[in-house]
Design a protein around this motif. Structure first.
Motif, PDB file in Angstrom:
ATOM      1  N   VAL A 516       0.896  -1.055   0.083  1.00 10.97           N
ATOM      2  CA  VAL A 516       0.094   0.215  -0.072  1.00 10.97           C
ATOM      3  C   VAL A 516       0.908   1.339   0.044  1.00 10.97           C
ATOM      4  O   VAL A 516       0.475   2.161  -0.511  1.00 10.97           O
ATOM      5  CB  VAL A 516      -0.932  -0.040   1.155  1.00 10.97           C
ATOM      6  CG1 VAL A 516      -1.607   1.357   1.223  1.00 10.97           C
ATOM      7  CG2 VAL A 516      -2.049  -1.162   1.138  1.00 10.97           C
ATOM      8  N   GLY A 517       1.743   1.411   0.923  1.00  9.94           N
ATOM      9  CA  GLY A 517       2.772   2.298   0.787  1.00  9.94           C
ATOM     10  C   GLY A 517       3.305   2.663  -0.372  1.00  9.94           C
ATOM     11  O   GLY A 517       3.521   3.722  -1.068  1.00  9.94           O
ATOM     12  N   TYR A 518       3.954   1.611  -1.033  1.00  8.74           N
ATOM     13  CA  TYR A 518       4.838   1.943  -2.304  1.00  8.74           C
ATOM     14  C   TYR A 518       3.968   2.184  -3.372  1.00  8.74           C
ATOM     15  O   TYR A 518       4.317   3.173  -4.142  1.00  8.74           O
ATOM     16  CB  TYR A 518       5.053   0.260  -2.789  1.00  8.74           C
ATOM     17  CG  TYR A 518       6.503  -0.316  -1.974  1.00  8.74           C
ATOM     18  CD1 TYR A 518       7.478   0.504  -2.026  1.00  8.74           C
ATOM     19  CD2 TYR A 518       6.617  -1.520  -1.620  1.00  8.74           C
ATOM     20  CE1 TYR A 518       8.759   0.184  -1.322  1.00  8.74           C
ATOM     21  CE2 TYR A 518       7.691  -1.923  -0.799  1.00  8.74           C
ATOM     22  CZ  TYR A 518       8.656  -1.238  -0.720  1.00  8.74           C
ATOM     23  OH  TYR A 518       9.678  -1.733   0.169  1.00  8.74           O
ATOM     24  N   ILE A 519       2.732   1.885  -3.398  1.00  6.09           N
ATOM     25  CA  ILE A 519       1.658   2.423  -4.392  1.00  6.09           C
ATOM     26  C   ILE A 519       1.316   3.948  -4.030  1.00  6.09           C
ATOM     27  O   ILE A 519       1.079   4.664  -5.095  1.00  6.09           O
ATOM     28  CB  ILE A 519       0.490   1.809  -4.538  1.00  6.09           C
ATOM     29  CG1 ILE A 519       0.871   0.250  -4.952  1.00  6.09           C
ATOM     30  CG2 ILE A 519      -0.644   2.083  -5.559  1.00  6.09           C
ATOM     31  CD1 ILE A 519      -0.267  -0.698  -4.960  1.00  6.09           C
ATOM     32  N   MET A 520       1.108   4.221  -2.910  1.00  2.84           N
ATOM     33  CA  MET A 520       0.866   5.642  -2.447  1.00  2.84           C
ATOM     34  C   MET A 520       1.959   6.564  -2.853  1.00  2.84           C
ATOM     35  O   MET A 520       1.662   7.720  -3.095  1.00  2.84           O
ATOM     36  CB  MET A 520       0.362   5.682  -0.900  1.00  2.84           C
ATOM     37  CG  MET A 520      -1.008   4.988  -0.747  1.00  2.84           C
ATOM     38  SD  MET A 520      -1.496   5.479   0.709  1.00  2.84           S
ATOM     39  CE  MET A 520      -3.371   4.851   0.927  1.00  2.84           C
ATOM     40  N   ILE A 521       3.200   6.236  -2.700  1.00  6.55           N
ATOM     41  CA  ILE A 521       4.291   7.059  -2.751  1.00  6.55           C
ATOM     42  C   ILE A 521       4.381   7.256  -4.398  1.00  6.55           C
ATOM     43  O   ILE A 521       4.792   8.385  -4.837  1.00  6.55           O
ATOM     44  CB  ILE A 521       5.648   6.630  -2.472  1.00  6.55           C
ATOM     45  CG1 ILE A 521       6.578   7.850  -1.997  1.00  6.55           C
ATOM     46  CG2 ILE A 521       6.313   5.557  -3.304  1.00  6.55           C
ATOM     47  CD1 ILE A 521       7.697   7.597  -1.280  1.00  6.55           C
ATOM     48  N   GLU A 522       4.010   6.231  -5.147  1.00  6.87           N
ATOM     49  CA  GLU A 522       3.965   6.308  -6.675  1.00  6.87           C
ATOM     50  C   GLU A 522       3.091   7.141  -7.307  1.00  6.87           C
ATOM     51  O   GLU A 522       3.154   8.043  -8.248  1.00  6.87           O
ATOM     52  CB  GLU A 522       3.893   5.086  -7.409  1.00  6.87           C
ATOM     53  CG  GLU A 522       4.777   3.834  -7.156  1.00  6.87           C
ATOM     54  CD  GLU A 522       4.445   2.547  -7.889  1.00  6.87           C
ATOM     55  OE1 GLU A 522       3.330   2.510  -8.202  1.00  6.87           O
ATOM     56  OE2 GLU A 522       5.128   1.713  -7.803  1.00  6.87           O
ATOM     57  N   ARG A 523       1.793   7.460  -6.229  1.00  2.00           N
ATOM     58  CA  ARG A 523       0.615   8.062  -6.631  1.00  2.00           C
ATOM     59  C   ARG A 523       0.578   9.539  -5.800  1.00  2.00           C
ATOM     60  O   ARG A 523      -0.249  10.066  -5.864  1.00  2.00           O
ATOM     61  CB  ARG A 523      -0.753   7.328  -6.251  1.00  2.00           C
ATOM     62  CG  ARG A 523      -0.688   6.198  -7.254  1.00  2.00           C
ATOM     63  CD  ARG A 523      -2.124   5.511  -7.133  1.00  2.00           C
ATOM     64  NE  ARG A 523      -1.975   4.177  -7.961  1.00  2.00           N
ATOM     65  CZ  ARG A 523      -3.014   3.307  -8.337  1.00  2.00           C
ATOM     66  NH1 ARG A 523      -3.954   3.795  -7.522  1.00  2.00           N
ATOM     67  NH2 ARG A 523      -2.734   2.305  -9.070  1.00  2.00           N
ATOM     68  N   ASN A 524       1.663   9.940  -5.426  1.00  2.00           N
ATOM     69  CA  ASN A 524       1.992  11.220  -4.564  1.00  2.00           C
ATOM     70  C   ASN A 524       0.960  11.390  -3.596  1.00  2.00           C
ATOM     71  O   ASN A 524       0.785  12.411  -3.223  1.00  2.00           O
ATOM     72  CB  ASN A 524       1.802  12.193  -5.625  1.00  2.00           C
ATOM     73  CG  ASN A 524       2.562  12.122  -6.799  1.00  2.00           C
ATOM     74  OD1 ASN A 524       3.667  11.518  -6.772  1.00  2.00           O
ATOM     75  ND2 ASN A 524       2.029  12.568  -8.258  1.00  2.00           N
ATOM     76  N   ARG A 525       0.608  10.121  -2.828  1.00  2.00           N
ATOM     77  CA  ARG A 525      -0.196  10.483  -1.913  1.00  2.00           C
ATOM     78  C   ARG A 525       0.568  10.429  -0.745  1.00  2.00           C
ATOM     79  O   ARG A 525       0.667   9.181   0.183  1.00  2.00           O
ATOM     80  CB  ARG A 525      -1.161   9.403  -1.679  1.00  2.00           C
ATOM     81  CG  ARG A 525      -2.254   9.323  -2.944  1.00  2.00           C
ATOM     82  CD  ARG A 525      -3.333   8.245  -2.865  1.00  2.00           C
ATOM     83  NE  ARG A 525      -4.286   8.315  -1.717  1.00  2.00           N
ATOM     84  CZ  ARG A 525      -5.143   7.451  -1.489  1.00  2.00           C
ATOM     85  NH1 ARG A 525      -5.484   6.482  -2.488  1.00  2.00           N
ATOM     86  NH2 ARG A 525      -5.665   7.058  -0.370  1.00  2.00           N
ATOM     87  N   TYR A 526       1.265  11.552  -0.180  1.00  2.00           N
ATOM     88  CA  TYR A 526       2.211  11.425   0.760  1.00  2.00           C
ATOM     89  C   TYR A 526       1.788  11.231   2.273  1.00  2.00           C
ATOM     90  O   TYR A 526       2.378  10.824   2.960  1.00  2.00           O
ATOM     91  CB  TYR A 526       3.265  12.639   0.655  1.00  2.00           C
ATOM     92  CG  TYR A 526       3.873  12.651  -0.696  1.00  2.00           C
ATOM     93  CD1 TYR A 526       4.709  11.354  -1.174  1.00  2.00           C
ATOM     94  CD2 TYR A 526       3.761  13.516  -1.581  1.00  2.00           C
ATOM     95  CE1 TYR A 526       5.251  11.560  -2.466  1.00  2.00           C
ATOM     96  CE2 TYR A 526       4.336  13.576  -2.978  1.00  2.00           C
ATOM     97  CZ  TYR A 526       4.992  12.448  -3.232  1.00  2.00           C
ATOM     98  OH  TYR A 526       5.711  12.691  -4.331  1.00  2.00           O
TER      99      TYR A 526
END
Length: 869
Positions: A516-526
């Motif tokens: 979940v973290g890896y995808i959120m950092i890809e999607r700029n959801r910091y």
């Protein structure tokens, strides 16, 4: 504070009441002393005042606890959650355990104001009475330390409105504890608990004199006494036949350490196969968490024990105590009277005594998997898991692993090799397992993981599809894992939702939280990603060091530099070499270039695209244009030709060439990028490759727009118009909207571009959305708004460095824009005759890029601003 609008009424009013009680407040004063305790309580009071203002509460009364009134139930819950976390943080900073009990109820109350004269002699300004008040008090008294209990009406209203709390509301845990009787309340009441992972006890409250569980008639004391008379004779006899077994305090989501299997049969095939099977059987539970074998071995190394040390009763108990694990389980297989017996003991690690043991017998070695299923089910029940849960979350081992013990042993050996990062050897074992049992779905998943670890995702697709076809041969958890991977390959827009589903159903599944973290950092959801990755931030996580590295990235993106540096230091100390590069980024983002250069010299990792991007960015950030070009050229020759990495590597080269003063060469480099990237988008090896290549192509098109070239930008837009699936995938969709806004700007429609970009800012836009918005404001002559965007770019340098996009390929342009925006704003200010403000912007620009270091095209612009002044 924010008082409620209505403070008195002639009749009852429906209100939300929250009562809290600070646990052991008197003991705190005794332990700390008067002065430190007073400082602690002042900090506590500041927290309460801050939360009152944030959640619109009215403080009615206080002593060791609080009585607050709220207009809306969700505000009361928000206060309770923040208060619980705030106490935890205050206590952690002081080395204390600060907890409160809390009860939340919604009901009718009567309120009235006391006279001024009464208030002057000590009365409360506002009085509150009504049945709702003792109801909330009973809930609070019943709660365990750190527990928030709700009445049924409060639970219904808050659960429905929890989405108002954002991502946090979706991650709350809710539990029902059935019907209870409260002293002074005629009707039984349903009670619930709500809380956050890691803070809430999530355990049923104990009976107390003023509140007790509502039990059926046959379970009440009088009935039980009569029943006891009937069975006492049998009980006395049973006492001599069976020895009472000690209990262990085990709660839902507690952890166990599984020791090494004792194999007393002489059948070597059972050594690894049954140990692996027993773990898989236990891990089906959502009640019991099993410390991974990799984590156990890591702890063994910290204990300075040799690799291969037997994890027996004593060693496993020490591991449990070091890692905060509740129980140890020791499995044994033996031959008894011609039958094969599988048994397991539950051990209290503090005393190393056996709490209880279970066993099952069968005929021949082939019976052992069925015996393991029986023993596991009995153990889970003894540890407190409900029978319905055991039945629901269990599948026969021969079905979810392999009935072939040789295949299972080969799989277990592969797991050991994978844990040592020996991927080639692990792959060999897994392939042998599949050859022995072609229906071994778990081994197919393992082969997918091997290919992913080797950065060869396309080779893993066939294994993924075979695992999906064999999904009936997987546990419920592994089915979710395969579904998430299938979404990544075949439907990237659904991937995040799949991983979030798995992480929510299994809160202690660390790989799910990490993904979940890896995808959120890809999607700029910091901000959301920081919360998500915290769920994996546990020393029980075998990938704890990698979690620290990812956590450090999120902290850097949120401009929390000191915390980011600490996280990367931990990761680096535990062998995560990529953390050394992150420390370079942290220093550079703060303008600490001397330290960044020293950190770079200490980097000892293999050359890869991520590493080289950072070096290019570091040179550009300091205005060393030619060095950036040299580094970018090295980068472009490194990756394997024809890969996404090779196409991504061309982008920093084009950026460096443009800022170095060679626009034509930069456009030629972009042509090479477009040729290969768009071809891959049209015929990708996988959907994930198509997403990456689309992002690379759009990034190149944005750079072409910046250079005033529309033909290349339109070429990319036309190609992506033929790929509707890709246009829906974040972050491609956001970057594509930035590109369309750039087209509006080139059409000399800055107001349209501004409207499009401002709509994007409500989501999670890429860094370049802000850079283009600055250009749009400049084109519209809105200098104040442009200045605000330039300030934002300059103050979010951590985000500029950490944004991933096409594998960090946009990092060089982001970093340049943190400084370039100052010059652009200064130009517009100078043209408008605002010389003083223009000089301020120029000073900030000159501090980063002195005039003597500028390439010709930037020197001309910089000098022209002085001419206006």
């Amino acid at each position: 504070m924010n008082d409620m609008a209505r403070t008195s009424s002639d009749g009852p009013q429906l209100r939300t009441l929250l009562l809290t009680d600070l646990v052991d407040s008197t003991g705190l004063v005794e332990r700390l002393g008067d002065t430190p305790a007073s400082e602690l309580f002042r900090e506590h009071d500041r927290l309460v005042l801050k939360l009152q203002q944030a959640w619109r509460g009215r403080l009615i009364d206080r002593s060791d606890g609080l009585l607050l009134l709220f207009e809306r139930p969700i505000d009361g819950l928000g206060f309770a959650l923040d208060y619980t976390r705030g106490l935890h943080d205050i206590g952690k900073a002081r080395g204390l355990e600060l907890q409160a009990r809390a009860g939340l109820h919604v009901g009718e109350v009567l309120t009235w104001k006391n006279s001024d004269a009464a208030v002057q002699v000590g009365a409360k300004p506002l009085e509150v009475e009504g049945l709702a008040k003792p109801m909330a008090a009973r809930l609070m008294t019943l709660a365990r330390p750190g527990q928030i209990l709700l009445s049924a009406v409060a639970e219904s209203l808050t659960h429905r409105a929890a989405r108002e709390l954002g991502e946090r509301g979706r991650n709350l845990l809710w539990k029902s504890y059935g019907r209870w009787r409260f002293k002074g309340v005629p009707q039984p009441q349903e009670i619930y608990e709500v809380g956050e992972v890691g803070l809430a006890p999530l355990r049923a409250p104990p009976n107390i004199p003023k509140a007790w569980r509502d039990t059926p008639l046959w379970r009440r004391p009088a009935a039980l006494a009569a029943e006891l008379v009937l069975v006492v004779g049998l009980g006395v006899g049973a006492w001599f036949l069976t020895k009472p077994q000690p209990a262990i305090a085990f709660a839902e989501r507690d952890w166990v350490v599984v020791g090494d299997l004792r194999n007393l049969t002489g059948e070597k095939v059972l050594d690894d196969s049954l140990s692996q099977a027993f773990r898989i059987s236990l891990e089906q539970s959502r009640y019991v968490n099993v410390l991974s074998d990799m984590k156990s071995r890591d702890t063994l190394a910290r204990m300075q024990r040799k690799p291969g040390t037997l994890i027996d009763r004593a060693v496993a108990s020490e591991i449990a105590l070091r890692d905060g694990v509740r129980a140890v389980i020791l499995p044994t297989v033996s031959e008894v009277g011609g039958r094969v017996r599988f048994s397991a003991e539950v051990i209290d690690p503090h005393t190393q005594t056996t709490v209880y043991a279970e066993s099952a017998d069968g005929l021949g070695v082939g019976s052992t998997l069925g015996s393991i299923d029986k023993v596991t089910a009995m153990l889970r029940g003894k540890l407190g898991e409900a029978l319905a849960s055991v039945e629901k979350n269990s599948a026969p081992l021969p079905q979810v692993t392999s009935a072939n013990l040789d295949a299972l042993r080969s799989f277990a050996l592969g797991q050991k090799s994978f844990a040592r990062s020996e991927y080639a050897q692990a792959g060999g074992y897994y392939r042998h397992a599949v050859a022995l049992d072609p229906g071994f779905a778990l081994a197919e998943i393992a082969l997918l993981r091997v290919e992913n670890a080797n950065n060869n995702e396309s080779a893993g697709i066939s294994h993924l599809h075979r695992a999906q076809a064999l999904r009936s041969r997987l546990t419920a958890r592994d089915q979710l894992y395969v579904d998430a991977w299938t979404a990544r390959i075949d439907a990237p827009a659904e991937e995040l939702g799949k991983w979030e589903q798995m992480a929510n159903l299994y809160p202690d599944d660390f790989p799910a939280a990490m993904n979940v973290g890896y995808i959120m950092i890809e999607r700029n959801r910091y901000a959301d990603g920081l919360v998500a990755v915290q769920r994996a931030n546990s020393t029980k996580n075998p990938a704890y060091a990698q979690t620290q590295r990812l956590l450090g990235d999120f902290l850097l993106a949120n401009e929390r530099y000191a915390e980011s540096e600490r996280a990367q230091t931990i990761a680096l100390a535990q062998g995560v070499k990529a953390a050394a590069i992150r420390k370079v980024m942290i220093y550079a983002a703060q303008g600490r270039f001397t330290e960044a250069e020293k950190a770079w010299q200490r980097v000892r990792v293999a050359r890869d695209t991520g590493v080289r991007f950072d070096r290019v960015s570091l040179y550009l950030d300091q205005g060393d244009w030619q060095a950036a070009i040299r580094e970018a050229k090295l980068l472009s020759t490194y990756p394997q030709p024809g890969t996404v990495a090779a196409r991504s590597a061309l982008y920093p080269l084009a950026v460096s060439e443009w800022f170095g003063g060679n626009r034509q060469q930069a456009l030629q480099t972009l042509d090479e990028l477009f040729k290969s990237a768009l071809a891959s988008v049209e015929a990708p090896r996988s959907n994930s490759d198509a997403v990456a290549d689309a992002y690379v192509a759009i990034s190149g098109a944005l750079l072409a727009q910046r250079m005033g070239d529309r033909a290349r930008s339109r070429r990319v837009l036309q190609a992506l118009d033929k790929q509707p699936g890709l246009r829906k995938v974040a972050p491609v969709s956001e970057l594509l909207e930035v590109l369309r806004a750039g087209e509006a700007l080139l059409d000399k429609k800055p107001d349209l571009a501004i409207a499009q970009l401002k709509e994007l800012l409500a989501g999670n836009p890429p860094y370049q959305a802000r850079a283009l918005l600055l250009s749009a404001y400049l084109a519209a002559g809105k200098v104040d708004e442009a200045s605000t965007q330039a300030d934002w770019l300059g103050s979010h340098r951590g985000r500029a460095y950490v944004e991933q996009g096409c594998g960090w390929c946009q990092q060089p342009l982001n970093v340049v824009d943190t400084t370039l925006g100052k010059l652009s704003v200064a130009e517009l200010l100078a043209r408008q005759g605002r010389a003083g403000e223009a000089r301020e912007q120029l000073q900030a620009f000159d501090r980063r890029w002195p005039l003597a270091t500028l390439p010709d095209h930037l020197r001309v612009r910089r000098t022209a601003v002085d001419a206006f002044n």
